[in-house]
Write an enzyme that holds these catalytic residues in place. Structure first.
Site, PDB file in Angstrom:
ATOM      1  CG  ASP A   1       1.725 -13.419  -0.944  1.00  0.00           C
ATOM      2  OD1 ASP A   1       1.181 -12.932   0.061  1.00  0.00           O
ATOM      3  OD2 ASP A   1       2.944 -13.626  -1.034  1.00  0.00           O
TER       4      ASP A   1
ATOM      5  CG  HIS B   1       1.858  -7.921  -1.227  1.00  0.00           C
ATOM      6  ND1 HIS B   1       2.081  -9.050  -1.994  1.00  0.00           N
ATOM      7  CD2 HIS B   1       2.422  -8.156  -0.024  1.00  0.00           C
ATOM      8  CE1 HIS B   1       2.772  -9.929  -1.282  1.00  0.00           C
ATOM      9  NE2 HIS B   1       2.993  -9.410  -0.087  1.00  0.00           N
TER      10      HIS B   1
ATOM     11  CD  GLN C   1       3.723 -17.031   0.734  1.00  0.00           C
ATOM     12  OE1 GLN C   1       4.272 -16.210   0.018  1.00  0.00           O
ATOM     13  NE2 GLN C   1       3.833 -17.012   2.049  1.00  0.00           N
TER      14      GLN C   1
ATOM     15  NE  ARG D   1       9.585 -18.387   2.359  1.00  0.00           N
ATOM     16  CZ  ARG D   1       8.487 -18.142   3.082  1.00  0.00           C
ATOM     17  NH1 ARG D   1       8.285 -18.784   4.213  1.00  0.00           N
ATOM     18  NH2 ARG D   1       7.606 -17.246   2.656  1.00  0.00           N
TER      19      ARG D   1
ATOM     20  CG  HIS E   1       2.799  -7.929   3.510  1.00  0.00           C
ATOM     21  ND1 HIS E   1       3.917  -8.328   2.809  1.00  0.00           N
ATOM     22  CD2 HIS E   1       3.062  -6.675   3.960  1.00  0.00           C
ATOM     23  CE1 HIS E   1       4.819  -7.363   2.836  1.00  0.00           C
ATOM     24  NE2 HIS E   1       4.322  -6.345   3.533  1.00  0.00           N
TER      25      HIS E   1
ATOM     26  CE  LYS F   1       3.274 -13.151  12.686  1.00  0.00           C
ATOM     27  NZ  LYS F   1       3.821 -14.366  12.062  1.00  0.00           N
TER      28      LYS F   1
ATOM     29  CB  CYS G   1       5.938  -8.796  -0.302  1.00  0.00           C
ATOM     30  SG  CYS G   1       7.026  -9.687   0.789  1.00  0.00           S
TER      31      CYS G   1
END
Length: 649
Positions: free
Chosen positions: A390, A392, A388, A370, A521, A475, A341
């Site tokens: 992902d 945004h 991910q 991670r 997100h 979320k 992000c």
């Protein structure tokens, strides 16, 4: 004193009355049937004094869900007694067996022991036999409160019990429970007697466990057991365990050549093999198509970033335990990317934006890193490097609801495409008492309200989990139950007023002034690695045609049919279908068996007749078993498989 029954009626009782006293006051039949109770929502046994004014419910065998934690805990005590009897038969005294903690857990219990000699897996059936003997004696459970001095005097030989007793607060009552000659330090609750415990239990395994979870402490032997109210439930549970072993994505990943984890590359860093890469790319293609139709734009960002980027976003501070250490390059510090992000925020900020430009929807299959403890790594479902799906979305406040609903629709579509229809919807909100959250309280309240309104508008059932929000915003999580009944948190959608503030991004409104966008997100898969791991187990490796890495294998009956088989394979490939020829020297039945083990969905067998008529014999894997068709025109089959592939069936 008095208590309140479920129908609202108040029941007057003597001071310090127990749940059994309450049951007797209602009627002798209930007193006979009662197994435990709840008082103000907490499980208690029939022996414990009830709080004055408590709202109570009596638990009988008609309430198996409420009774289960109690009988599992009691069976743990029965097992502990049986272990003592096991070592007594070997000639050891009662002081030889020392005991750590032994709580009930989901589906069963465990108990930690310091034993005079290790218990072997093959000893577990004998412990089970001794447990059934204890149950058959119909021993009453009794409860008594003792002083700290009395408690310590009960366990002069057991350093683990002594440590637990010494650590108890002085104002906390200390209770012992006893059945027969077995006495243990315990808060309870327990069944009235051993004879009323279910016999649908099984001791599953033993393992090592550090005392109190501290690696500096001694390692104790932990015994796990499971128990259910009925034998049918136990049998179903054991069947699910066998199914889970059969479907284990680590096992199938190796057998189907999907991925490998090489210690020379690094723990938690999966390598995608060719078959797994096909599977991964099909997933990406599917989602990219959906995103294209919904106005997303693809972006690509690097795998590392300047440390100041993650300090500005707050990821460095708030996820310090899971970040890899920074690395120094020239005069700057960099870090492996923990989140996509912040990079997408900077792409948004790369040029001026007008209110007419919004919403801006940026999507990336971005790899992040991670730090996970070595003991927590697990195949694809817990890794250190993962991709991910992902995206945004940057939108005006008046666009937020529509954009959120569209993302919600996309995520539900993704899950249903893969037959994941048993879904719980969980709204993670801020815990006002926690200090981990950043940003303005009014923005938090607005974001939480907008998520709940959107979910209610489409009629989805949801639960609210206070404290489960990300540090920057609330979320909506999608918790999926797979074919084995296990729950997985997969997709997530988050509403964020805070990162736009922290990065000071804006758009020019109709009024010519700068305004702050709102971010969404979202990641429908969550991560490709975890999603594929779950998907392998969900399908048991039997992927539908469109997703199967190896879709079609053509099996020539004899070498003279190889050329015809190769011609068919080339025609399949020309229209985008994955086909191969098994031209090995094995017999036809062995080739079929090999294809079965490889879980290839479509097998085509060709011989003289098929070649002459340009036909194939089809053997297909289906959820119901095998489906066979002979004399199928090749042109018709190719058209059928093309349509199924396009329809993702």
């Amino acid at each position: 004193m008095h208590v309140t029954l479920p129908d609202g009626k108040q029941l007057d009782l003597p001071h310090n009355a127990t749940a059994l006293d309450a049951a007797r006051a209602i009627g002798p039949r209930l007193a006979q049937d009662a197994l435990a109770a709840t008082a103000n929502g907490e499980l208690v046994d029939l022996m414990s004094p009830l709080p004055d004014g408590a709202a109570i419910t009596l638990v009988t065998k008609k309430n198996p869900a409420d009774a289960a934690p109690v009988f599992r805990h009691s069976l743990g005590h029965v097992m502990s007694q049986a272990v003592g009897e096991f070592y007594k038969a070997k000639g050891y005294g009662p002081e030889a067996v020392k005991r750590g903690v032994g709580p009930s857990i989901e589906n069963g219990w465990y108990q930690d022991f310091d034993l005079p000699e290790p218990l072997r897996e093959e000893d577990l059936p004998e412990i089970e036999r001794l447990m059934r003997g204890v149950i058959g004696r119909n021993l009453d459970f009794s409860r008594r409160e003792v002083s700290k001095e009395e408690a310590l005097a009960q366990f002069p030989h057991d350093p683990y019990k002594a440590e637990l007793i010494r650590d108890l607060p002085d104002d906390e009552p200390i209770t012992f429970y006893q059945q027969g000659d077995y006495v243990d330090l315990c808060r309870g609750p327990h069944f009235p007697n051993t004879g009323r415990l279910p016999t649908a239990f099984k001791l599953m395994s033993t393992s090592g466990a550090y005392w109190r979870g501290n690696e500096k402490n001694p390692i104790l032997q932990r015994i796990y057991g499971v128990a259910f109210a009925t034998q049918k439930e136990l049998d179903e549970y054991l069947h699910r365990l066998e199914e889970a072993k059969r479907r284990d994505h680590r096992k199938l990943g190796k057998e189907l050549e999907l991925f490998t984890i090489d210690p020379l590359v690094g723990k938690g860093l999966p390598l995608w093999l060719p078959n797994g890469t096909v599977l991964r790319e099909e997933l990406m293609r599917f989602l990219r198509e959906q995103q294209f139709q919904r106005g997303y734009q693809g972006v690509v960002t690097p795998n590392i970033g300047n440390l100041d980027l993650y300090k500005t976003s707050g990821h460095y501070q708030n996820y310090s335990d899971s970040n890899f250490s920074p690395i120094t390059v020239d005069d700057e510090e960099y870090m492996l990317k923990p989140m996509n992000c912040p990079h997408h925020v900077r792409i948004y900020a790369s040029k001026p934006r007008s209110y007419r430009d919004l919403p801006v929807r940026l999507a990336e299959f971005g790899t992040v890193y991670r730090y996970e403890q070595s003991g927590e790594l697990n195949g694809l479902t817990r890794v250190r490097g993962f991709t991910q799906d992902d995206a945004h979305l940057f939108c005006r406040p008046d666009q937020l609801k529509k954009e959120f609903l569209d993302v919600l629709d996309l995520t539900v579509l993704v899950l249903r495409t893969f037959g994941m229809n048993d879904v719980r919807f969980r709204v993670g909100t801020r815990d006002p008492e926690s200090g981990k959250y950043v940003g303005d309280e009014a923005n938090w309240e607005a974001a939480e309200r907008q998520i709940i309104e959107a979910v209610e508008e489409v009629g989805l059932p949801y639960v609210i989990e206070p404290g489960d929000a990300a540090f920057y915003g609330p979320k909506l999580d999608f918790v999926v139950r797979d074919v084995l009944g296990r729950e997985w948190q997969l997709g997530t959608i988050q509403v964020d007023y805070n990162l736009p503030e922290r990065f000071d991004i804006s758009y020019t409104g109709e009024d010519g002034q700068d305004h702050r966008p709102v971010m969404i997100h979202r990641a429908p898969f969550g991560s490709l690695e975890r999603f594929v791991g779950i998907l392998i187990e969900h399908y048991g490796g039997d992927f539908p045609l469109w997703l199967a890495p190896r879709q079609i294998v053509i099996i020539p009956i004899a070498d003279r049919h190889n050329a015809y088989a190769e011609t068919l394979a080339d025609e399949f490939k020309a229209v985008g279908l994955r086909a191969e020829v098994d031209d090995s020297t094995n017999r036809m039945n062995a080739k079929v068996r090999t294809a079965e083990l490889s879980k290839i969905p479509v097998m085509l067998i060709v011989g003289d007749k098929e070649e002459e008529l340009r036909e194939v014999s089809v053997r297909e894997r289906t959820p119901e078993g095998h489906k066979e068709r002979k004399g199928v025109a090749f042109v018709d089959l190719m058209k059928e498989l093309q349509e199924r592939y396009r329809a993702r069936a």
